[in-house]
Design a protein around this motif. Structure first.
Motif, PDB file in Angstrom:
ATOM      1  N   LEU A 143       0.872  -1.178   0.000  1.00 12.98           N
ATOM      2  CA  LEU A 143       0.000   0.000   0.000  1.00 12.98           C
ATOM      3  C   LEU A 143       0.909   1.228   0.000  1.00 12.98           C
ATOM      4  O   LEU A 143       1.664   1.442   0.949  1.00 12.98           O
ATOM      5  CB  LEU A 143      -0.897  -0.028   1.251  1.00 12.98           C
ATOM      6  N   ALA A 144       0.876   1.971  -1.096  1.00  8.83           N
ATOM      7  CA  ALA A 144       1.758   3.143  -1.216  1.00  8.83           C
ATOM      8  C   ALA A 144       0.972   4.399  -0.860  1.00  8.83           C
ATOM      9  O   ALA A 144      -0.002   4.747  -1.519  1.00  8.83           O
ATOM     10  CB  ALA A 144       2.298   3.237  -2.641  1.00  8.83           C
ATOM     11  N   MET A 145       1.387   5.056   0.236  1.00 12.29           N
ATOM     12  CA  MET A 145       0.707   6.266   0.708  1.00 12.29           C
ATOM     13  C   MET A 145       1.472   7.486   0.214  1.00 12.29           C
ATOM     14  O   MET A 145       2.697   7.448   0.093  1.00 12.29           O
ATOM     15  CB  MET A 145       0.684   6.303   2.240  1.00 12.29           C
ATOM     16  N   GLU A 146       0.747   8.573  -0.018  1.00 13.37           N
ATOM     17  CA  GLU A 146       1.374   9.847  -0.411  1.00 13.37           C
ATOM     18  C   GLU A 146       2.437  10.261   0.617  1.00 13.37           C
ATOM     19  O   GLU A 146       3.543  10.631   0.276  1.00 13.37           O
ATOM     20  CB  GLU A 146       0.300  10.956  -0.456  1.00 13.37           C
ATOM     21  N   ASP A 147       2.033  10.183   1.902  1.00 11.82           N
ATOM     22  CA  ASP A 147       2.889  10.641   2.988  1.00 11.82           C
ATOM     23  C   ASP A 147       3.903   9.548   3.345  1.00 11.82           C
ATOM     24  O   ASP A 147       3.544   8.502   3.865  1.00 11.82           O
ATOM     25  CB  ASP A 147       1.990  10.959   4.190  1.00 11.82           C
ATOM     26  N   ALA A 148       5.176   9.823   3.071  1.00 10.80           N
ATOM     27  CA  ALA A 148       6.213   8.817   3.303  1.00 10.80           C
ATOM     28  C   ALA A 148       6.415   8.539   4.793  1.00 10.80           C
ATOM     29  O   ALA A 148       6.893   7.482   5.168  1.00 10.80           O
ATOM     30  CB  ALA A 148       7.518   9.270   2.667  1.00 10.80           C
ATOM     31  N   ASP A 149       6.050   9.508   5.652  1.00  9.90           N
ATOM     32  CA  ASP A 149       6.310   9.342   7.091  1.00  9.90           C
ATOM     33  C   ASP A 149       5.085   8.909   7.882  1.00  9.90           C
ATOM     34  O   ASP A 149       5.050   9.038   9.099  1.00  9.90           O
ATOM     35  CB  ASP A 149       6.838  10.667   7.668  1.00  9.90           C
ATOM     36  N   VAL A 150       4.111   8.397   7.176  1.00  7.43           N
ATOM     37  CA  VAL A 150       2.872   7.984   7.832  1.00  7.43           C
ATOM     38  C   VAL A 150       3.146   6.916   8.905  1.00  7.43           C
ATOM     39  O   VAL A 150       4.111   6.148   8.789  1.00  7.43           O
ATOM     40  CB  VAL A 150       1.898   7.460   6.739  1.00  7.43           C
ATOM     41  N   ASP A 151       2.323   6.908   9.942  1.00 12.78           N
ATOM     42  CA  ASP A 151       2.467   5.903  11.002  1.00 12.78           C
ATOM     43  C   ASP A 151       1.914   4.563  10.485  1.00 12.78           C
ATOM     44  O   ASP A 151       0.709   4.365  10.378  1.00 12.78           O
ATOM     45  CB  ASP A 151       1.689   6.374  12.249  1.00 12.78           C
ATOM     46  N   LYS A 152       2.833   3.636  10.170  1.00 11.56           N
ATOM     47  CA  LYS A 152       2.435   2.392   9.508  1.00 11.56           C
ATOM     48  C   LYS A 152       1.484   1.561  10.368  1.00 11.56           C
ATOM     49  O   LYS A 152       0.530   0.982   9.860  1.00 11.56           O
ATOM     50  CB  LYS A 152       3.661   1.553   9.145  1.00 11.56           C
ATOM     51  N   SER A 153       1.756   1.495  11.672  1.00 14.80           N
ATOM     52  CA  SER A 153       0.904   0.681  12.549  1.00 14.80           C
ATOM     53  C   SER A 153      -0.527   1.196  12.520  1.00 14.80           C
ATOM     54  O   SER A 153      -1.482   0.418  12.432  1.00 14.80           O
ATOM     55  CB  SER A 153       1.412   0.731  13.987  1.00 14.80           C
ATOM     56  N   GLU A 154      -0.638   2.524  12.579  1.00 20.62           N
ATOM     57  CA  GLU A 154      -1.965   3.131  12.578  1.00 20.62           C
ATOM     58  C   GLU A 154      -2.722   2.773  11.291  1.00 20.62           C
ATOM     59  O   GLU A 154      -3.892   2.376  11.323  1.00 20.62           O
ATOM     60  CB  GLU A 154      -1.786   4.647  12.659  1.00 20.62           C
ATOM     61  N   VAL A 155      -2.028   2.901  10.155  1.00 20.11           N
ATOM     62  CA  VAL A 155      -2.645   2.593   8.857  1.00 20.11           C
ATOM     63  C   VAL A 155      -3.059   1.120   8.805  1.00 20.11           C
ATOM     64  O   VAL A 155      -4.167   0.797   8.373  1.00 20.11           O
ATOM     65  CB  VAL A 155      -1.673   2.916   7.699  1.00 20.11           C
ATOM     66  N   LEU A 156      -2.177   0.234   9.258  1.00 18.14           N
ATOM     67  CA  LEU A 156      -2.463  -1.199   9.176  1.00 18.14           C
ATOM     68  C   LEU A 156      -3.639  -1.598  10.064  1.00 18.14           C
ATOM     69  O   LEU A 156      -4.460  -2.430   9.681  1.00 18.14           O
ATOM     70  CB  LEU A 156      -1.208  -2.004   9.523  1.00 18.14           C
ATOM     71  N   LEU A 157      -3.729  -0.986  11.255  1.00 12.85           N
ATOM     72  CA  LEU A 157      -4.850  -1.305  12.149  1.00 12.85           C
ATOM     73  C   LEU A 157      -6.170  -0.853  11.518  1.00 12.85           C
ATOM     74  O   LEU A 157      -7.162  -1.579  11.534  1.00 12.85           O
ATOM     75  CB  LEU A 157      -4.639  -0.655  13.521  1.00 12.85           C
ATOM     76  N   LYS A 158      -6.124   0.335  10.946  1.00 10.03           N
ATOM     77  CA  LYS A 158      -7.308   0.869  10.262  1.00 10.03           C
ATOM     78  C   LYS A 158      -7.691  -0.036   9.070  1.00 10.03           C
ATOM     79  O   LYS A 158      -8.861  -0.377   8.882  1.00 10.03           O
ATOM     80  CB  LYS A 158      -6.971   2.287   9.767  1.00 10.03           C
ATOM     81  N   LEU A 159      -6.687  -0.413   8.296  1.00 17.17           N
ATOM     82  CA  LEU A 159      -6.905  -1.265   7.115  1.00 17.17           C
ATOM     83  C   LEU A 159      -7.530  -2.607   7.520  1.00 17.17           C
ATOM     84  O   LEU A 159      -8.489  -3.079   6.904  1.00 17.17           O
ATOM     85  CB  LEU A 159      -5.577  -1.490   6.391  1.00 17.17           C
ATOM     86  N   ALA A 160      -6.992  -3.192   8.584  1.00 20.44           N
ATOM     87  CA  ALA A 160      -7.516  -4.483   9.059  1.00 20.44           C
ATOM     88  C   ALA A 160      -8.991  -4.326   9.441  1.00 20.44           C
ATOM     89  O   ALA A 160      -9.823  -5.183   9.131  1.00 20.44           O
ATOM     90  CB  ALA A 160      -6.703  -4.970  10.245  1.00 20.44           C
ATOM     91  N   ASP A 161      -9.276  -3.199  10.082  1.00 18.58           N
ATOM     92  CA  ASP A 161     -10.637  -2.897  10.488  1.00 18.58           C
ATOM     93  C   ASP A 161     -11.595  -2.840   9.295  1.00 18.58           C
ATOM     94  O   ASP A 161     -12.667  -3.434   9.304  1.00 18.58           O
ATOM     95  CB  ASP A 161     -10.585  -1.529  11.171  1.00 18.58           C
ATOM     96  N   ILE A 162     -11.161  -2.143   8.250  1.00 14.69           N
ATOM     97  CA  ILE A 162     -11.985  -1.993   7.044  1.00 14.69           C
ATOM     98  C   ILE A 162     -12.205  -3.340   6.364  1.00 14.69           C
ATOM     99  O   ILE A 162     -13.312  -3.679   5.965  1.00 14.69           O
ATOM    100  CB  ILE A 162     -11.295  -1.039   6.036  1.00 14.69           C
ATOM    101  N   LEU A 163     -11.114  -4.122   6.242  1.00 13.80           N
ATOM    102  CA  LEU A 163     -11.194  -5.376   5.487  1.00 13.80           C
ATOM    103  C   LEU A 163     -11.980  -6.448   6.239  1.00 13.80           C
ATOM    104  O   LEU A 163     -12.604  -7.316   5.638  1.00 13.80           O
ATOM    105  CB  LEU A 163      -9.795  -5.878   5.141  1.00 13.80           C
ATOM    106  N   GLN A 164     -11.945  -6.357   7.576  1.00 16.65           N
ATOM    107  CA  GLN A 164     -12.678  -7.308   8.406  1.00 16.65           C
ATOM    108  C   GLN A 164     -14.168  -7.279   8.091  1.00 16.65           C
ATOM    109  O   GLN A 164     -14.827  -8.304   8.127  1.00 16.65           O
ATOM    110  CB  GLN A 164     -12.497  -6.909   9.878  1.00 16.65           C
TER     111      GLN A 164
END
Ligand code: GTP
Ligand code: MG
Length: 337
Positions: free
Chosen positions: A78-99
């Motif tokens: 998953l390529a985000m615009e913001d290179a310094d994004v908090d990866k853990s935060e994104v992954l937890l959110k992503l898991a939530d959506i996909l669940q």
């Protein structure tokens, strides 16, 4: 350690071409697998676009570099615009959506070396790992895919070498042996070194593709359709190449001093890379320079025990290819500890 002299190739080596080619044909994935992967990617894209409209999804690793075996898991970045994004935060959110969709075993592994979301798609039966902003892996996947298009012997050799490594238990980075990625780079380098060369050095040519990832410049000639006849001056058969590959790693490579480098299409010295001593866990007992991350030695996982295992396996393979009347049986005989 006794280093044997390189011996001439057996006279009937071309007798093995047929067996190697049928093995290769049996290892390449069916076309419908590609379609299923695409279907899963589209589903993931739909979910991602709702939450992060600017983000992009890319396949990387063996599902996209053309060196994948059938029924493998797929790797997605998953390529985000913001290179310094908090990866853990994104992954937890992503898991939530996909669940919330019809996906199974959705799990965010935020403490892993490469943090990921894992899941299984019941519609296609495919399992997948999604990481965030691992752009270098996407770029080196493209590099390998581009090399594979130049001469079919690369794909043939690499499938045979990967199959050998998996059968013999030397494709396990957890146990100090080499990754598939490392073996494919060894094959590319080997074909760059044949005389006449079977592969060019794409990073040594005019740059038609260039991206900067963090501060790393990744640039090379990617118009590979223009290079389709490149290796045709070299008529070596797959049997000869498999023999020569193992013979090289068994008896000819200078493990003490040399670094293989696909980037330069040549051998570098450990001295010039400053890879002459152990630093932390990096022992540099077999050195394979990553084509873009130049400080990255893909042999870093190898320790003083596993280097012996790997070299003995290269010697075993070379010996079998030289002497066994029907080498394919022993060459790929599953290793049982
Ligand atoms: P198999 O799953 O064994 O069929 O092969 P694979 O091509 O997926 O290889 P692997 O699991 O070794 O690597 C996945 C991808 O991660 C590679 O294709 C590279 O794009 C990327 N990668 C980048 N650096 C490294 C590294 O240091 N080690 C490994 N293993 N992979 C890396
Ligand atoms: Mg993989």
């Amino acid at each position: 350690r006794i280093v044997k002299r390189q011996i001439g190739c057996r006279r009937d080596i071309n007798r093995l071409n047929g067996q190697f080619l049928s093995l290769y044909e049996s290892l390449i994935p069916a076309e419908e697998e590609k379609a299923k992967q695409k279907q899963l990617l589209l589903l993931l894209e739909k979910h991602v676009a709702k939450e992060w409209p600017e983000a992009r999804l890319y396949l990387y690793g063996s599902c996209a570099n053309s060196f994948g075996f059938p029924r493998s898991d797929i790797d997605v970045c998953l390529a985000m615009e913001d290179a310094d994004v908090d990866k853990s935060e994104v992954l937890l959110k992503l898991a939530d959506i996909l669940q919330s969709d019809n996906l199974q075993n959705v799990q965010a592994l935020t403490r892993a070396r490469v943090p990921i979301v894992k899941l299984m798609d019941p519609a296609t039966g495919i399992s997948c790992d999604i990481c965030v902003n691992n752009i270098l892996a996407v770029v080196n996947t493209k590099l390998l895919r581009d090399y594979a298009q130049i001469d079919v012997r690369l794909r043939q050799l690499a499938f045979i070498v990967k199959h050998w490594a998996k059968s013999r238990g030397v494709n396990e980075t957890y146990h100090g042996t080499l990754s598939s990625y490392a073996y494919v780079l060894m094959c590319v380098h080997f074909l760059q070194q044949r005389r006449p060369a079977i592969l060019p050095c794409l990073q040594g040519m005019e740059n038609t593709y260039a991206v900067t990832v963090d501060s790393t410049e990744c640039a090379y000639f990617d118009q590979v359709e223009k290079l389709s006849g490149f290796g045709s001056h070299n008529r070596e058969s797959i049997g000869q190449l498999v023999w020569a590959f193992f013979n090289y790693w068994a008896y000819c490579h200078d493990y003490a001093n040399d670094v293989i480098s696909v980037r330069t299409g040549s051998m570098l010295s450990k001295h010039e890379k400053d890879w002459t001593r152990r630093v932390g866990n990096d022992r540099h007992l077999i050195c394979i320079e990553d084509p873009f991350e130049l400080s990255h030695d893909l042999g870093r996982v190898v320790d003083k025990f596993s280097i012996r295992v790997i070299r003995e396996e290269f010697e075993r393979a070379a010996e079998i290819l030289q002497c066994d009347p029907d080498p394919c049986v022993m060459l790929f005989k599953p290793y049982v500890p």
